[in-house]
Design a protein around this motif. Sequence first.
Motif, PDB file in Angstrom:
ATOM      1  N   ALA A 105      36.033  52.170  75.352  1.00 14.93           N
ATOM      2  CA  ALA A 105      35.323  52.170  76.634  1.00 14.93           C
ATOM      3  C   ALA A 105      34.263  53.262  76.633  1.00 14.93           C
ATOM      4  O   ALA A 105      34.572  54.439  76.413  1.00 14.93           O
ATOM      5  N   ASN A 106      33.017  52.856  76.853  1.00  8.66           N
ATOM      6  CA  ASN A 106      31.896  53.800  76.975  1.00  8.66           C
ATOM      7  C   ASN A 106      31.831  54.770  75.797  1.00  8.66           C
ATOM      8  O   ASN A 106      31.591  55.966  75.955  1.00  8.66           O
ATOM      9  N   CYS A 107      32.028  54.242  74.602  1.00  3.38           N
ATOM     10  CA  CYS A 107      32.013  55.061  73.381  1.00  3.38           C
ATOM     11  C   CYS A 107      30.651  54.926  72.691  1.00  3.38           C
ATOM     12  O   CYS A 107      30.382  53.912  72.031  1.00  3.38           O
ATOM     13  N   GLY A 135      43.784  42.611  68.292  1.00  2.00           N
ATOM     14  CA  GLY A 135      43.049  42.507  69.547  1.00  2.00           C
ATOM     15  C   GLY A 135      42.053  43.639  69.714  1.00  2.00           C
ATOM     16  O   GLY A 135      42.361  44.791  69.418  1.00  2.00           O
ATOM     17  N   LEU A 136      40.853  43.305  70.187  1.00  3.72           N
ATOM     18  CA  LEU A 136      39.807  44.283  70.464  1.00  3.72           C
ATOM     19  C   LEU A 136      39.319  44.115  71.895  1.00  3.72           C
ATOM     20  O   LEU A 136      38.981  42.999  72.316  1.00  3.72           O
ATOM     21  N   ILE A 137      39.289  45.216  72.639  1.00  4.75           N
ATOM     22  CA  ILE A 137      38.705  45.245  73.983  1.00  4.75           C
ATOM     23  C   ILE A 137      37.601  46.290  73.960  1.00  4.75           C
ATOM     24  O   ILE A 137      37.849  47.460  73.650  1.00  4.75           O
ATOM     25  N   ILE A 138      36.384  45.876  74.268  1.00  3.82           N
ATOM     26  CA  ILE A 138      35.231  46.776  74.183  1.00  3.82           C
ATOM     27  C   ILE A 138      34.444  46.686  75.481  1.00  3.82           C
ATOM     28  O   ILE A 138      34.023  45.595  75.882  1.00  3.82           O
ATOM     29  N   GLU A 139      34.236  47.827  76.130  1.00  4.22           N
ATOM     30  CA  GLU A 139      33.547  47.845  77.418  1.00  4.22           C
ATOM     31  C   GLU A 139      32.546  48.995  77.463  1.00  4.22           C
ATOM     32  O   GLU A 139      32.882  50.141  77.149  1.00  4.22           O
ATOM     33  N   GLY A 140      31.309  48.687  77.841  1.00  3.84           N
ATOM     34  CA  GLY A 140      30.307  49.722  78.070  1.00  3.84           C
ATOM     35  C   GLY A 140      29.860  50.470  76.831  1.00  3.84           C
ATOM     36  O   GLY A 140      29.350  51.585  76.943  1.00  3.84           O
ATOM     37  N   CYS A 187      26.350  44.389  74.889  1.00  2.00           N
ATOM     38  CA  CYS A 187      25.095  43.895  74.319  1.00  2.00           C
ATOM     39  C   CYS A 187      25.058  42.378  74.470  1.00  2.00           C
ATOM     40  O   CYS A 187      26.059  41.748  74.825  1.00  2.00           O
ATOM     41  N   GLU A 188      23.913  41.825  74.194  1.00  2.43           N
ATOM     42  CA  GLU A 188      23.747  40.379  74.293  1.00  2.43           C
ATOM     43  C   GLU A 188      24.500  39.680  73.167  1.00  2.43           C
ATOM     44  O   GLU A 188      24.538  40.166  72.029  1.00  2.43           O
TER      45      GLU A 188
END
Length: 217
Positions: A105-107, A135-140, A187-188
């Motif tokens: 998160a926000n890294c 599992g991967l969760i990626i935010e910001g 990102c897109e």
Amino acid sequence: MSKVRFANLELDCSYTGPPIMEHGIDWYVDADFVEMGGHVITEYNRLLGYPYVETVSYTRCSLERPAALGESYYINLDEIASPTSLLGFLAAPRSRYSCREISFANCDGLSPEVLHMLAMPLTDMDIWLSPNIAGLIIEGCKHFRSSDLRILIEARRTVHEATGFLQDYDVGYVVTSITELDVQDCCELAPDDREWFDANVENVRWDDWTGGYDSGY
């Protein structure tokens, strides 16, 4: 005790005696480290005999040199700007029950270089960083492209497929496929990457798009 949190502590780490706990204890708690230096985090793990916990979280923490750490099923990495620190937290030796799901998160440190390091073995002996990620969760996280993430997931799936999709308890197991992917506000998603994720990842959510060959996300 179900949760322990250490925040912005400067501790004396001069003690060099034996650990205070047996090696490899199971401690089913959440352990949170906030704005902590790597020397304190590593000494904490050493003194507890490198415990196994269910979830460990690192927020604005640093780990600039490789070190042994305890293990956990879930790892949360928040607001870490250093690619070196991110790799440090992911590079510790892991058992089959560790590092199954990672949340970023926000890294700012989640760069293409970090993702590419996770997409290849470290040596010619097929030693991978955190080989059991499912599992991967990626935010910001703003400093990578969808193609960089595809390189990571495709490389692991290719090796996993070449071994006959062996499980981590099978002889000959090397690395597992990432089957759950959740990306928000990063990102897109390029059209060709979207098509590949849809066909090769079990469940995917990318901003307002959901897909994957299981479609049960």
